[in-house]
Design an enzyme around this catalytic site. Structure first.
Site, PDB file in Angstrom:
ATOM      1  N   ALA A 263       0.890  -1.174   0.000  1.00 14.16           N
ATOM      2  CA  ALA A 263       0.000   0.000   0.000  1.00 14.16           C
ATOM      3  C   ALA A 263       0.919   1.212   0.000  1.00 14.16           C
ATOM      4  O   ALA A 263       1.103   1.872   1.004  1.00 14.16           O
ATOM      5  CB  ALA A 263      -0.919  -0.019   1.216  1.00 14.16           C
ATOM      6  N   ALA A 264       1.502   1.507  -1.162  1.00 13.21           N
ATOM      7  CA  ALA A 264       2.740   2.286  -1.223  1.00 13.21           C
ATOM      8  C   ALA A 264       2.574   3.799  -1.304  1.00 13.21           C
ATOM      9  O   ALA A 264       3.493   4.530  -0.944  1.00 13.21           O
ATOM     10  CB  ALA A 264       3.574   1.813  -2.416  1.00 13.21           C
ATOM     11  N   ALA A 265       1.453   4.296  -1.827  1.00  8.45           N
ATOM     12  CA  ALA A 265       1.338   5.742  -2.059  1.00  8.45           C
ATOM     13  C   ALA A 265       1.439   6.524  -0.745  1.00  8.45           C
ATOM     14  O   ALA A 265       0.994   6.031   0.300  1.00  8.45           O
ATOM     15  CB  ALA A 265       0.013   6.048  -2.757  1.00  8.45           C
ATOM     16  N   PRO A 266       2.056   7.713  -0.782  1.00  3.31           N
ATOM     17  CA  PRO A 266       2.609   8.420  -1.951  1.00  3.31           C
ATOM     18  C   PRO A 266       4.043   8.060  -2.299  1.00  3.31           C
ATOM     19  O   PRO A 266       4.642   8.688  -3.167  1.00  3.31           O
ATOM     20  CB  PRO A 266       2.515   9.890  -1.532  1.00  3.31           C
ATOM     21  CG  PRO A 266       2.703   9.850  -0.051  1.00  3.31           C
ATOM     22  CD  PRO A 266       2.064   8.574   0.423  1.00  3.31           C
ATOM     23  N   GLY A 267       4.610   7.068  -1.621  1.00  5.87           N
ATOM     24  CA  GLY A 267       5.920   6.572  -2.025  1.00  5.87           C
ATOM     25  C   GLY A 267       7.071   6.919  -1.118  1.00  5.87           C
ATOM     26  O   GLY A 267       8.227   6.626  -1.441  1.00  5.87           O
ATOM     27  N   LYS A 269       7.959   5.603   1.827  1.00  7.64           N
ATOM     28  CA  LYS A 269       8.626   4.388   2.289  1.00  7.64           C
ATOM     29  C   LYS A 269       9.200   3.598   1.103  1.00  7.64           C
ATOM     30  O   LYS A 269      10.221   2.925   1.241  1.00  7.64           O
ATOM     31  CB  LYS A 269       7.664   3.535   3.113  1.00  7.64           C
ATOM     32  CG  LYS A 269       7.213   4.222   4.396  1.00  7.64           C
ATOM     33  CD  LYS A 269       6.236   3.381   5.193  1.00  7.64           C
ATOM     34  CE  LYS A 269       5.722   4.149   6.400  1.00  7.64           C
ATOM     35  NZ  LYS A 269       4.875   5.308   6.027  1.00  7.64           N
ATOM     36  N   ASP A 287      -0.797   0.333  -5.394  1.00 13.99           N
ATOM     37  CA  ASP A 287      -1.866   1.133  -4.813  1.00 13.99           C
ATOM     38  C   ASP A 287      -3.130   0.861  -5.607  1.00 13.99           C
ATOM     39  O   ASP A 287      -3.058   0.536  -6.797  1.00 13.99           O
ATOM     40  CB  ASP A 287      -1.558   2.626  -4.801  1.00 13.99           C
ATOM     41  CG  ASP A 287      -2.457   3.365  -3.814  1.00 13.99           C
ATOM     42  OD1 ASP A 287      -2.076   3.476  -2.623  1.00 13.99           O
ATOM     43  OD2 ASP A 287      -3.555   3.793  -4.216  1.00 13.99           O
ATOM     44  N   CYS A 386      -0.241   4.300  11.023  1.00 11.61           N
ATOM     45  CA  CYS A 386      -0.003   5.610  11.649  1.00 11.61           C
ATOM     46  C   CYS A 386      -1.166   5.919  12.594  1.00 11.61           C
ATOM     47  O   CYS A 386      -1.645   7.046  12.651  1.00 11.61           O
ATOM     48  CB  CYS A 386       0.172   6.703  10.605  1.00 11.61           C
ATOM     49  SG  CYS A 386      -1.181   6.819   9.419  1.00 11.61           S
TER      50      CYS A 386
END
EC number: 2.1.1.176
Length: 452
Positions: A263-267, A269, A287, A386
């Site tokens: 679940a990468a966005a916005p990138g 990590k 994503d 988070c």
């Protein structure tokens, strides 16, 4: 909003207009950025506008309590309420502005956005407040309700935090929740050293202080980092210190060749992983939204790591059925309620419910169930959120491990060995621990002899 179509560069008028739009569902950061772009404001006016908007959002329940006896059951236009909140915020939290100036400015805003009758009403309310004083929060006998009004957090959230952490720990946590967030960066070590970045920032009158939380991380003050040349060159990226910890815990050795960021966005990590892996390793970044995939690609291009990242539009719950590859490492930085981000996104405290949290926990579990089927032997899943609620953190991990005996929980490790004496394997970072965003990180290793 006010019925009058008013164009004004007065920061107090803009604050009331912006707050009314946010109350109707607009995102605070996007709305504020849009207003600043559309108006010719001095740096001082930009600061005042931003302070008023975020200050009112952060303290909305407190202001509601203070204003209630002066409003009674009168029906007032929503923007008038926001105007009165801005006056209360200035009176209670901005000690450099004298009361007579606050009153005069607020009455002027009432005239600009309303009419003479509105201005008279606002004048009467403000003078009554001045004569009678504000109601004491300490008079609230229910301790949960009192803390809710003090911190301006909904009662259900206070109840959950007290149940999970105890009243003393909850008080310590919420005491910092309305502090201004710090501006932190991560150095792109593929393009520059820490010293080079610190020197380049100093050349643009920005001061960088080394982080005590994460590696190659700095707290920056003195200006807007995203406007700096060093940011445009890709030598650094903006990222909260605690948001760097999930990648630190992935143990990205040279032997790690295949990585999934589910679940990468916005990138943020994704690019952090890219600078930590061997040159021949590959990251697949997913994503569910095409426009968010573009954000990952833009971040990767700016930081010159596009060659290490392959993006794909895919719901992470479909990884098991749609993907062939197995991965040495999988990061699930899961969609969550975001209650660790209250300093940066203060309005989410009013939008989310306990039912939302429970629904998100189900989604998080489904993502973990799916990606776990594509972990290579001896591979690892790092699960992070988070948020600071155990329903989305410890409970999700416990259910996953109960249903997947092929995985074991191992201790989450970070470069700075945060909380080394903790008794649990997972890592909880609360906003008051290091003055960062709240975060949760769990590390789960696939046992030997359990193929994908």
């Amino acid at each position: 909003m006010s019925d009058k179509r008013v164009y004004s560069d007065n920061p107090r008028v803009l604050a009331v207009q912006t707050l009314a739009k946010i109350k109707n569902g607009a995102y605070s950061n996007l709305q504020l950025n849009q207003v600043i772009k559309q108006h010719q404001l001095s740096e001082a006016d930009k600061r005042l506008l931003t302070t008023l908007v975020y200050g009112v959002i952060q303290h909305r329940l407190t202001f509601e309590y203070w204003l209630a006896p002066f409003i009674g059951d009168k029906k007032i236009n929503p923007w008038v309420r926001e105007l009165l909140y801005t006056a209360l915020f200035q009176m209670q939290y901005l000690n450099k502005i004298p009361q007579h100036a606050i009153f005069n400015e607020s009455i002027e805003v009432a005239k600009i956005l309303g009419h003479v009758g509105t201005a008279k009403f606002v004048t009467a309310i403000l003078h009554n407040i001045s004569r009678q004083g504000l109601p004491e929060i300490s008079a609230i006998t229910d301790p949960i309700l009192r803390l809710s009004i003090e911190a301006s957090l909904p009662v259900w959230l206070i109840e959950e935090l007290v149940t999970q952490n105890g009243e003393a720990a909850t008080r310590a946590l919420v005491a910092t929740i309305n502090d201004a967030p710090m501006q932190s960066i991560r150095v792109n070590t593929l393009l520059a050293s820490d010293d080079e970045v610190v020197a380049a920032l100093a050349a643009e009158n920005l001061t960088a202080v080394k982080s005590q939380v994460a590696d190659h991380a700095y707290i920056v003050s003195g200006g807007h980092v995203a406007s700096s040349t060093v940011y445009q060159k890709g030598w650094l990226t903006l990222q909260d210190e605690s948001a760097m910890l999930p990648v630190e815990s992935m143990v990205l050795t040279p032997a790690v060749k295949t990585i999934l960021d589910a679940a990468a966005a916005p990138g943020g990590k994704t690019t952090q992983i890219a600078q930590a892996i061997a040159a021949d390793a590959k990251i697949t970044a997913l994503d569910v939204h095409p426009h968010k995939i573009k954000l990952i690609e833009q971040n990767a291009a700016r930081m010159q790591v596009s060659d290490r990242i392959q993006t794909q539009v895919l719901d992470a719950r479909k990884v098991a059925s749609e993907m062939e590859t197995t991965f040495d490492r999988i990061l699930v930085d899961a969609p969550c309620s975001g209650f660790g981000l209250l300093r940066r996104k203060p309005e989410i405290r009013y939008d989310k419910t306990l039912a939302d949290v429970q629904n998100l926990a189900r989604l998080q579990g489904e993502i973990l169930d799916s990606v776990s089927q594509k972990v290579a032997e001896n591979g690892m899943i790092v699960y992070s959120t988070c948020t600071i609620l155990r329903q989305e953190n410890d409970d999700v991990v416990a259910r996953f491990l109960a249903n997947h005996p092929e995985f074991e929980l191992v201790k989450t490790v970070t470069s700075h060995q945060l909380k080394p004496d903790r008794h649990e394997a997972v890592l909880h970072i609360y906003p008051n621990d290091y003055h960062t965003d709240g975060f949760f990180v769990a590390t789960m290793k696939k046992k030997s002899g359990t193929p994908a």
